[in-house]
Design a protein around this motif. Structure first.
Motif, PDB file in Angstrom:
ATOM      1  N   ARG A   1       5.707   9.527   7.840  1.00 16.98           N
ATOM      2  CA  ARG A   1       5.560  10.963   7.618  1.00 16.98           C
ATOM      3  C   ARG A   1       6.171  11.806   8.729  1.00 16.98           C
ATOM      4  N   ASN A   2       6.121  11.316   9.973  1.00 11.62           N
ATOM      5  CA  ASN A   2       6.601  12.187  11.058  1.00 11.62           C
ATOM      6  C   ASN A   2       7.793  11.631  11.835  1.00 11.62           C
ATOM      7  N   GLY A   3       8.149  10.380  11.582  1.00 12.22           N
ATOM      8  CA  GLY A   3       9.336   9.817  12.219  1.00 12.22           C
ATOM      9  C   GLY A   3       9.133   9.406  13.669  1.00 12.22           C
ATOM     10  N   ARG A   4       7.936   9.553  14.186  1.00 11.58           N
ATOM     11  CA  ARG A   4       7.702   9.126  15.580  1.00 11.58           C
ATOM     12  C   ARG A   4       7.472   7.611  15.602  1.00 11.58           C
ATOM     13  N   VAL A   5       8.375   6.917  16.262  1.00 11.81           N
ATOM     14  CA  VAL A   5       8.392   5.453  16.177  1.00 11.81           C
ATOM     15  C   VAL A   5       7.103   4.869  16.759  1.00 11.81           C
ATOM     16  N   PRO A   6       6.453   4.025  15.984  1.00 12.99           N
ATOM     17  CA  PRO A   6       5.141   3.512  16.398  1.00 12.99           C
ATOM     18  C   PRO A   6       5.276   2.315  17.337  1.00 12.99           C
TER      19      PRO A   6
ATOM     20  N   GLN B   1      -1.985  -0.024   9.604  1.00 10.78           N
ATOM     21  CA  GLN B   1      -1.470   0.566   8.369  1.00 10.78           C
ATOM     22  C   GLN B   1      -1.317   2.082   8.501  1.00 10.78           C
ATOM     23  N   GLU B   2      -2.300   2.695   9.123  1.00 11.52           N
ATOM     24  CA  GLU B   2      -2.233   4.153   9.288  1.00 11.52           C
ATOM     25  C   GLU B   2      -1.113   4.546  10.246  1.00 11.52           C
ATOM     26  N   THR B   3      -0.881   3.694  11.226  1.00 11.92           N
ATOM     27  CA  THR B   3       0.205   3.963  12.169  1.00 11.92           C
ATOM     28  C   THR B   3       1.555   3.895  11.461  1.00 11.92           C
ATOM     29  N   LEU B   4       1.707   2.884  10.608  1.00 10.02           N
ATOM     30  CA  LEU B   4       2.959   2.760   9.846  1.00 10.02           C
ATOM     31  C   LEU B   4       3.138   3.966   8.922  1.00 10.02           C
ATOM     32  N   ALA B   5       2.062   4.329   8.220  1.00 11.41           N
ATOM     33  CA  ALA B   5       2.131   5.475   7.301  1.00 11.41           C
ATOM     34  C   ALA B   5       2.470   6.751   8.067  1.00 11.41           C
ATOM     35  N   SER B   6       1.873   6.884   9.216  1.00 10.52           N
ATOM     36  CA  SER B   6       2.099   8.074  10.025  1.00 10.52           C
ATOM     37  C   SER B   6       3.561   8.157  10.472  1.00 10.52           C
ATOM     38  N   TYR B   7       4.129   7.026  10.863  1.00 11.16           N
ATOM     39  CA  TYR B   7       5.557   7.014  11.205  1.00 11.16           C
ATOM     40  C   TYR B   7       6.403   7.494  10.011  1.00 11.16           C
TER      41      TYR B   7
ATOM     42  N   PHE C   1       0.849  -1.191   0.000  1.00  8.67           N
ATOM     43  CA  PHE C   1       0.000   0.000   0.000  1.00  8.67           C
ATOM     44  C   PHE C   1       0.882   1.237   0.000  1.00  8.67           C
ATOM     45  N   SER C   2       0.374   2.289  -0.615  1.00  8.97           N
ATOM     46  CA  SER C   2       1.164   3.520  -0.734  1.00  8.97           C
ATOM     47  C   SER C   2       0.300   4.740  -0.413  1.00  8.97           C
ATOM     48  N   LYS C   3      -0.858   4.458   0.177  1.00  9.40           N
ATOM     49  CA  LYS C   3      -1.754   5.555   0.555  1.00  9.40           C
ATOM     50  C   LYS C   3      -2.488   5.137   1.816  1.00  9.40           C
ATOM     51  N   ALA C   4      -2.567   6.050   2.757  1.00 11.05           N
ATOM     52  CA  ALA C   4      -3.328   5.788   3.984  1.00 11.05           C
ATOM     53  C   ALA C   4      -3.734   7.121   4.582  1.00 11.05           C
ATOM     54  N   ALA C   5      -4.857   7.120   5.296  1.00 10.62           N
ATOM     55  CA  ALA C   5      -5.360   8.329   5.949  1.00 10.62           C
ATOM     56  C   ALA C   5      -5.385   9.497   4.957  1.00 10.62           C
TER      57      ALA C   5
ATOM     58  N   ILE D   1      10.699  20.393   4.033  1.00 11.68           N
ATOM     59  CA  ILE D   1      10.400  19.019   3.612  1.00 11.68           C
ATOM     60  C   ILE D   1       9.772  18.236   4.770  1.00 11.68           C
ATOM     61  N   ASP D   2      10.367  18.357   5.952  1.00 14.29           N
ATOM     62  CA  ASP D   2       9.852  17.597   7.102  1.00 14.29           C
ATOM     63  C   ASP D   2       8.419  18.001   7.433  1.00 14.29           C
ATOM     64  N   GLU D   3       8.166  19.296   7.445  1.00 13.90           N
ATOM     65  CA  GLU D   3       6.826  19.750   7.834  1.00 13.90           C
ATOM     66  C   GLU D   3       5.807  19.454   6.742  1.00 13.90           C
ATOM     67  N   PHE D   4       6.242  19.546   5.504  1.00 13.08           N
ATOM     68  CA  PHE D   4       5.349  19.189   4.397  1.00 13.08           C
ATOM     69  C   PHE D   4       4.953  17.711   4.505  1.00 13.08           C
ATOM     70  N   MET D   5       5.935  16.869   4.742  1.00 14.15           N
ATOM     71  CA  MET D   5       5.638  15.432   4.859  1.00 14.15           C
ATOM     72  C   MET D   5       4.692  15.154   6.014  1.00 14.15           C
ATOM     73  N   ASP D   6       4.931  15.830   7.098  1.00 15.20           N
ATOM     74  CA  ASP D   6       4.148  15.574   8.304  1.00 15.20           C
ATOM     75  C   ASP D   6       2.729  16.149   8.182  1.00 15.20           C
ATOM     76  N   GLU D   7       2.636  17.365   7.707  1.00 18.65           N
ATOM     77  CA  GLU D   7       1.366  18.088   7.815  1.00 18.65           C
ATOM     78  C   GLU D   7       0.494  18.038   6.565  1.00 18.65           C
ATOM     79  N   HIS D   8       1.109  17.806   5.437  1.00 11.32           N
ATOM     80  CA  HIS D   8       0.325  17.876   4.200  1.00 11.32           C
ATOM     81  C   HIS D   8      -0.097  16.474   3.739  1.00 11.32           C
ATOM     82  N   ASP D   9      -1.381  16.286   3.489  1.00 12.67           N
ATOM     83  CA  ASP D   9      -1.867  15.023   2.931  1.00 12.67           C
ATOM     84  C   ASP D   9      -1.763  15.086   1.409  1.00 12.67           C
TER      85      ASP D   9
END
Ligand code: FE2
Lengths: 278, 248
Positions: B19-24, B11-17, A96-100, B69-77
Motif C-alpha cells: 500500500r505505501n511502497g516502504r520496503v519492509p 502478513q500485515e507488513t507485506l500488505a502495508s508495503y 491472502f488478499s486482505k490484512a489490517a 491513487i497513491d494516497e488512496f492506497m496508503d490511507e484508505h482501508d
C-alpha cells in the motif's frame, strides 16, 4: 467421464458467449465478487449466459489465508450467489488478499509456516460447513516467499492433509513457480495430493525479466505448459479443465483453438481408455 | 487464534508495503520480485478508477491523479470485496479529503460524484419494476418513479460543459440520473427545483400531479395553479414517454 473444458466468463467478450455459434465451452467460470450485487445491463447478460452454460465459481476476495477474520456477510452473499446459479464448484486461492482491515485485490503469498496451515485448515472447514459445499483450494503463483519455514510443496501438502480440502491444480502456476524458484515442475506435481484434485486451471503468463515470470492470464498458453499439462493429466482422474484468460483478450477463434488443444490432450489421456498410470 | 502474532505481523507488513511502497524488513527469498506485488495492486486500483472516472482522469494532471491513487492506497482501508464497487469508496475519499481545494479544482467533487452516479445507477441491483399499464398521461393518474434513479445537486454544470468551463459557472444545478427500463442505459436530465420537488413527492407517495400541485404551489409561492399545471403536465408527459414516470 467426458472431458470438460471451460473458459472464464468476462464482460470484455460477454457477447461471444451468447452470440457466437462457434464458441461452445462446456462450462464457464466466473468470480462471484464481480457479479454479486450487480443489476441492470450486466445482470441480464449474466442471466442469459447462465441459461446456456453450467457455471463454476472462482473467488477473489475470501482471503482464506488472511490474518483478518472471515467476512461472514460476504460469505452469505457468496452462498446466495452459488445457490442462485446452481454452482457446484467454488474455488479460492491459497493466498491472502486482505490484512489490517483492508482489501488489496491481489493474491499475496502466505508465509509457509505451520501456524498458517492450522489457521487456514480451520477456516476452510468453517467455509465448507457454512456453504454446505466443498471449498476447492488453488495453488497460486508467488514471486517471493515470505519468512518461510517450510517449502511451498510441504505447505500445500499440509493444508490439504489437515483440511481434507479439494485442490484446484493450476498447471501454469506450477510452471511459473518452478521457473521463478528453480524447482522441477513435474516432480512438484507428482508429489501433490493428486487424489484431491477436483479441477484444473491453464493459462498464459508474461516473462518480465530473464529470471522472473508474472502470472498475468494475458497471453496464450505456451508449449512447455501444454507439455506439463499433458504430463499432469496422466496422473489424474478426469476433472474439469478451465482456460483462464483475463486480459489482452484475443480473437475468439484463438481462444477456441486453445480450448480445442486442451480438449484433445484430455480426450487422448482420459477418454481413449488409458489407465491412470500412477 | 491459531495464527501466531508473528505471522500475522509478517502478513500485515507485506500488505502495508503493497500500500505505501516502504520496503519492509522481512526475510524474503526474492527481494527483486517484491515490487511486482505493489505494481500489480496499483494497476488494479488505477485501472478500476480510470474506468469509473474517465473524465476526472482526463481532467486532472497526471501527477495529481497519481497522488490521488497513491494516497488512496496508503490511507484508505478498502472495505468492499468487489473491486468494481471500490470507486464509491474512492469518491468518498476524494471528497472527504478535500482534494478539490488542494488541487484548486473546485468542480472536482461534483465531477467525481457525477461519474460515480453513472456507474452506480447502471449497476444498481434489480428490484421489482412497476408494470407500465398506460402511456397516456393525465394529471389525475397515480404515478410511480422508475426505481433506478438519483437526483444530483451540483454547484457546477459539469454534466454540460468541460470541467474548466463549468468551474466558471457556479450556481445550483439539478441533474436527474436514471436507468432506462428497456435498455439498461443511463441517461441524464437537467431539471429545476420545481421538478425535484415533484419527483420527490411522487417517489415518496406514488401520487398524481394533481395531488402534488397544491403543496408545490404553496412551497414555491406560485399563485397561478393552471400555468404550473400546464408546465408540469408537459414535463410529466415527457417523463411518462421516457418511462421515468410510470402510470400505475
Ligand atoms: Fe488459476
Amino acid at each position: 467421464m467426458k472431458a470438460q473444458v471451460g473458459i472464464g466468463f468476462r464482460r470484455d467478450f460477454a457477447d461471444e458467449f451468447i452470440d457466437n455459434p462457434e464458441f461452445n465451452p462446456d462450462f464457464i467460470e466466473l468470480a462471484p465478487e464481480n457479479w454479486i450485487g450487480m443489476g441492470g445491463y450486466w445482470k441480464k447478460k449474466l442471466d442469459t449466459v447462465a441459461e446456456k452454460y453450467p457455471i463454476t465459481c472462482h473467488g477473489l476476495s475470501l482471503s482464506i489465508g488472511s490474518p483478518d477474520d472471515l467476512d461472514m456477510n460476504f460469505l452469505k452473499d457468496v452462498k446466495d450467489f452459488l445457490n442462485r446459479y446452481d454452482v457446484k464448484i467454488y474455488s479460492e486461492h491459497l493466498s491472502f488478499s486482505k490484512a489490517a482491515n483492508a482489501h488489496l485485490y491481489d493474491l499475496l503469498p502466505i508465509p509457509f509456516r505451520q501456524d498458517a496451515v492450522d489457521h487456514i485448515a480451520a477456516r476452510i472447514s468453517i467455509v465448507h460447513d457454512y456453504l454446505k459445499r466443498p471449498l476447492v483450494i488453488e495453488n497460486v503463483s508467488y514471486y517471493t516467499s515470505v519468512e518461510a519455514q517450510m517449502s511451498e510443496l510441504e505447505f500445500i501438502q499440509k493444508v490439504v492433509a489437515k483440511s481434507g480440502c479439494q485442490l484446484l491444480l493450476d498447471v501454469n502456476n506450477v510452471y511459473v513457480n518452478a521457473f521463478n524458484h528453480q524447482y522441477d515442475a513435474k516432480a512438484f506435481i507428482s508429489q501433490l495430493p493428486l487424489d484431491n484434485v477436483a479441477y484444473i486451471h491453464m493459462a498464459g503468463h508474461e516473462k518480465v525479466a530473464p529470471d522472473l515470470i508474472i502470472d498475468t492470464h494475458g497471453e496464450a498458453i505456451i508449449d512447455p505448459v501444454y507439455d506439463l499439462f499433458d504430463f499432469t493429466v496422466q496422473l489424474l482422474h478426469p476433472v474439469p479443465v478451465l482456460l483462464e484468460r483475463d486480459f489482452n483478450i484475443p480473437e475468439t477463434s484463438e481462444l477456441i483453438l486453445e480450448m480445442e488443444r486442451l480438449k484433445s490432450i484430455v480426450k487422448n489421456r482420459w477418454e481413449a481408455g488409458y489407465a491412470v498410470t500412477r | 487464534m491459531l495464527l501466531h502474532a508473528e505471522t500475522k505481523e509478517i502478513q500485515e507488513t507485506l500488505a502495508s508495503y503493497c500500500r505505501n511502497g516502504r520496503v519492509p524488513s522481512i526475510n524474503i527469498s526474492r527481494p527483486d520480485a517484491l515490487k511486482h506485488y505493489r505494481r500489480l495492486i496499483r494497476n488494479v486500483i488505477t485501472n478500476t478508477m480510470e474506468a469509473a472516472f474517465p473524465i476526472t482522469y482526463q481532467w486532472l494532471d497526471l501527477n495529481e491523479w497519481d497522488q490521488l491513487i497513491d494516497e488512496f492506497m496508503d490511507e484508505h482501508d478498502s472495505q468492499t470485496p468487489s473491486v468494481w464497487k471500490l470507486p464509491k469508496e474512492f469518491a468518498q475519499y476524494v471528497i472527504s479529503r478535500n482534494y478539490q481545494q488542494l488541487f484548486d479544482k473546485p468542480a472536482l467533487n461534483d465531477l467525481i460524484r457525477f461519474e460515480w452516479c453513472e456507474v452506480e445507477i447502471h449497476t444498481l441491483e434489480d428490484v421489482a419494476e412497476p408494470d407500465v399499464v398506460s402511456l397516456e398521461f393525465t394529471a389525475d393518474k397515480k404515478l410511480q418513479l422508475n426505481p433506478y434513479h438519483q437526483t444530483l445537486e451540483l454547484q457546477f454544470p459539469i454534466h454540460r460543459l468541460v470541467a474548466n468551463e463549468a468551474q466558471l459557472q457556479k450556481g445550483n444545478y439539478f441533474v436527474f440520473v436514471y436507468r432506462e427500463l428497456d435498455t439498461g442505459k443511463v441517461r441524464f436530465l437537467d431539471i429545476s427545483p420545481l421538478h425535484v420537488f415533484l419527483l420527490k413527492k411522487i417517489n415518496q407517495h406514488n401520487i398524481s400531479l394533481a395531488d402534488v400541485l397544491p403543496d408545490l404551489c404553496n412551497v414555491f409561492k406560485l399563485r397561478d395553479v393552471d400555468v404550473v399545471n400546464k408546465h408540469l403536465s408537459v414535463f410529466c408527459r415527457d417523463m411518462v414517454d421516457k418511462k421515468i414516470l410510470i402510470i400505475t
